[in-house]
Design an enzyme around this catalytic site. Structure first.
Site, PDB file in Angstrom:
ATOM      1  N   SER A 272      -2.521  -0.331   4.510  1.00  0.00           N
ATOM      2  CA  SER A 272      -1.528   0.576   4.533  1.00  0.00           C
ATOM      3  C   SER A 272      -1.115   0.396   3.252  1.00  0.00           C
ATOM      4  O   SER A 272       0.152   2.220   3.008  1.00  0.00           O
ATOM      5  CB  SER A 272      -1.029   1.686   6.196  1.00  0.00           C
ATOM      6  OG  SER A 272      -0.182  -0.028   5.928  1.00  0.00           O
TER       7      SER A 272
ATOM      8  N   SER B 219      -1.527  -5.128   5.810  1.00  0.00           N
ATOM      9  CA  SER B 219      -1.269  -3.978   4.342  1.00  0.00           C
ATOM     10  C   SER B 219      -0.456  -4.010   3.465  1.00  0.00           C
ATOM     11  O   SER B 219       0.062  -3.569   3.028  1.00  0.00           O
ATOM     12  CB  SER B 219      -0.402  -3.013   6.066  1.00  0.00           C
ATOM     13  OG  SER B 219      -1.737  -2.293   6.284  1.00  0.00           O
TER      14      SER B 219
ATOM     15  N   LYS C 119       7.434   2.303   0.224  1.00  0.00           N
ATOM     16  CA  LYS C 119       6.398   3.302   1.280  1.00  0.00           C
ATOM     17  C   LYS C 119       7.585   3.798   2.373  1.00  0.00           C
ATOM     18  O   LYS C 119       8.596   3.609   2.696  1.00  0.00           O
ATOM     19  CB  LYS C 119       6.546   1.291   2.449  1.00  0.00           C
ATOM     20  CG  LYS C 119       5.038   2.091   2.678  1.00  0.00           C
ATOM     21  CD  LYS C 119       4.569   1.152   4.364  1.00  0.00           C
ATOM     22  CE  LYS C 119       3.351   0.931   4.768  1.00  0.00           C
ATOM     23  NZ  LYS C 119       2.350  -0.225   5.315  1.00  0.00           N
TER      24      LYS C 119
HETATM   25  N1  GLN Z   1      -5.440  -1.851   8.443  1.00  0.00           N
HETATM   26  C1  GLN Z   1      -4.277  -2.251   9.384  1.00  0.00           C
HETATM   27  C2  GLN Z   1      -5.019  -2.373  10.141  1.00  0.00           C
HETATM   28  O1  GLN Z   1      -5.351  -0.783  10.494  1.00  0.00           O
HETATM   29  C3  GLN Z   1      -3.255  -3.495   9.292  1.00  0.00           C
HETATM   30  C4  GLN Z   1      -2.179  -2.379   9.498  1.00  0.00           C
HETATM   31  C5  GLN Z   1      -0.859  -2.872   8.909  1.00  0.00           C
HETATM   32  O2  GLN Z   1      -0.974  -4.328   8.596  1.00  0.00           O
HETATM   33  N2  GLN Z   1       0.157  -1.880   8.823  1.00  0.00           N
HETATM   34  O3  GLN Z   1      -3.614  -1.584  11.857  1.00  0.00           O
END
Ligand code: GLN
Length: 494
Positions: free
Chosen positions: A161, A185, A86
């Protein structure tokens, strides 16, 4: 010229079978690495999983593994294994963008702790994968550079994400990948793409060299095709690192062999809790059906189930969207156009600090980043701190306590990962609240700091993937990965 010798199809390879094939000299590390790049060139134009490819370096590293093998040097499980990373993790000398315009030209000056460990294991890095800007999002649509499509249905999101990493593994564009999970994420994209994703215990993996989203919630973890592979990757990256003061070894020593080779006699004695709050209204029928089928399979292994309650679950999303933006507003302050600048030459129009901010932060951050910086600054400001931030911290304590209480009764908690399968591209972009709610079942584990793994559940032919979640006690990844591997043996018939 001779055609290249027929090789094992990339679809069939796991980290484990790659390792076995490499040692048996069925193929070389370089051959497999090149085959992945060929496949990426064919497929990734449609999927969009990668932001950058490290083809030259990967070939050099693969050759080095092949030389070591020819000399009969001992090789670890990850030697020569092509992985995707990532683009939130620093890799020395490589561009690291966090999916943001503000870091478009930033090159990392050191390796993240996890990258250093994987390098020591002689893993191969194919490239950096797409993500929502600074990991804020659930669909990878918030990337400043491109969208990523779900390999199971190109009209749908891969989740986020860490959508690029999940899609890369699902489309066989890497053997495994690293992502990060602050509120879901890793697990949500794993569920949407039909792969395995592990969010480790808070502190189990070093966050050194991870561009921070919310430091009290962030964890790095693996994506893989199988639970066994996820365990192999996790064992390689876990453990205390002097460069991250919050990292720690498990209280009973290190992570041992049982992570990868579970003792099924012990695993069978674990008691699994089913929280009623995770199976209520709002969860789609198809998800419930698949998850129930997975539960029955686990039950058929003579593992016992029991009802539990996590009564404060309904407050998790609200508390998260106060705590997370508060930490975001602090962490993103460093991108100020001076230490980290989007514009190398600020030009004659820039007269003061405000002008610098307008040109750097104003242009460099996307809408979601700005929304959260504003929210976070608000909830931390005088007069609102007690009303919002302090209250959210109290709610976080209640949620953590829910898990402490439940884990007095059971060893592992079983739940869906998401209320729905992958949604359509564009479906939720205009409605941030709807997007936030897709993390309703993943956020509590981050607030509590406990480990959780997403595993594909059975689905009808042609249906979208659905995931189930096993949540464990702190530093008991061996329990959730153990049940996961036990389950996997049944469904894969291995
Ligand atoms: N979807 C969640 C957010 O927007 C989690 C993001 C993540 O785990 N980095 O914060």
């Amino acid at each position: 010229m001779n055609a290249p010798a027929p090789m094992t199809s990339l679809h069939e390879l796991t980290i484990k079978t790659f390792h076995e094939g490499l040692l048996a000299k069925k193929f070389s590390a370089l051959e497999i690495t090149q085959a992945f790049f060929r496949r990426i060139r064919e497929q990734d134009r449609t999927i969009g999983a990668y932001l950058a490819l490290h083809e030259e370096q990967a070939a050099m590293d693969a050759e080095r593994v092949d030389v070591a093998l020819a000399k009969d040097e001992p090789l670890g499980m990850l030697a020569g294994a092509p992985l995707a990373i990532k683009d939130l993790l620093l890799m020395k000398g490589e561009r690291t963008t966090a999916g943001s315009k503000i870091l478009e030209h930033y090159t990392a000056s050191y390796d993240a702790g996890v990258i250093a460990r994987l390098k020591a294991e002689q893993a191969i890095f194919l490239g950096k994968t797409n993500l929502d800007e600074f990991a804020m999002g659930s669909s990878t649509e918030n990337s400043a550079f491109q969208i990523t499509r779900n390999p199971h249905d190109p009209e749908r999101v891969p989740g986020g994400s860490s959508g690029g990493s999940a899609a890369a593994v699902a489309a066989h564009l890497a053997l495994g990948a690293l992502g990060t999970d602050t509120g879901g994420s890793i697990r949500e994209p794993a569920a949407f793409c039909g792969v395995v994703g592990l969010k480790p215990t808070y502190g189990a993996v070093s966050r050194s060299g991870l561009i921070a989203l919310a430091s009290s919630l962030d964890q790095i973890g693996p994506f893989a095709a199988t639970v066994e592979d996820a365990a192999i990757l996790f064992r390689a990256i876990a453990g205390k690192d002097p460069l991250d003061a919050t990292s720690a070894d498990p209280p009973d020593g290190g992570y041992g062999d049982e992570l990868v080779h579970p003792d099924f006699e012990r695993v069978r004695k674990l008691v699994v809790g089913v929280p009623e709050e995770y199976f209520g209204a709002g969860v789609e029928e198809d998800v419930l059906r698949s998850v129930e089928q997975a539960r029955k399979t686990i039950e058929s292994l003579k593992i016992s189930f029991k009802k539990v309650s996590l009564p404060h679950t309904k407050y998790a999303v609200a508390a998260y969207y106060i705590i997370l933006p508060a930490e975001v507003s602090a962490n993103l302050a460093r991108f100020d156009g001076i230490r980290y600048s989007r514009i190398p030459d600020l030009g004659p129009h820039v007269k003061n600090l405000r002008d610098i901010y307008v040109r750097s932060r104003g242009k460099g951050f996307g809408a979601e980043a700005k929304r959260r910086i504003i929210l976070g600054t608000f909830v931390l400001s005088s007069g609102y701190y007690d009303a919002y931030y302090a209250k959210a911290q109290q709610v976080r304590a209640l949620i953590r306590n829910d898990f402490v209480e439940a884990f007095k009764e059971v060893d592992v908690i079983f739940a869906p990962v998401t209320p729905t399968p992958a949604f359509k591209i564009g479906e939720k972009t205009a409605d941030p609240l709807a997007m936030y709610l897709s993390d309703i079942f993943t956020i509590p584990a981050n607030l509590a700091g406990v480990p959780a793994v997403a595993i594909p559940a059975p689905t009808p032919e042609g249906a979208l993937p659905v995931g189930f979640q096993l949540i464990g006690k702190p530093f008991r990844e061996a329990d959730i990965l153990g049940i996961g591997q036990y389950y996997e043996r049944i469904v894969r018939g291995s």
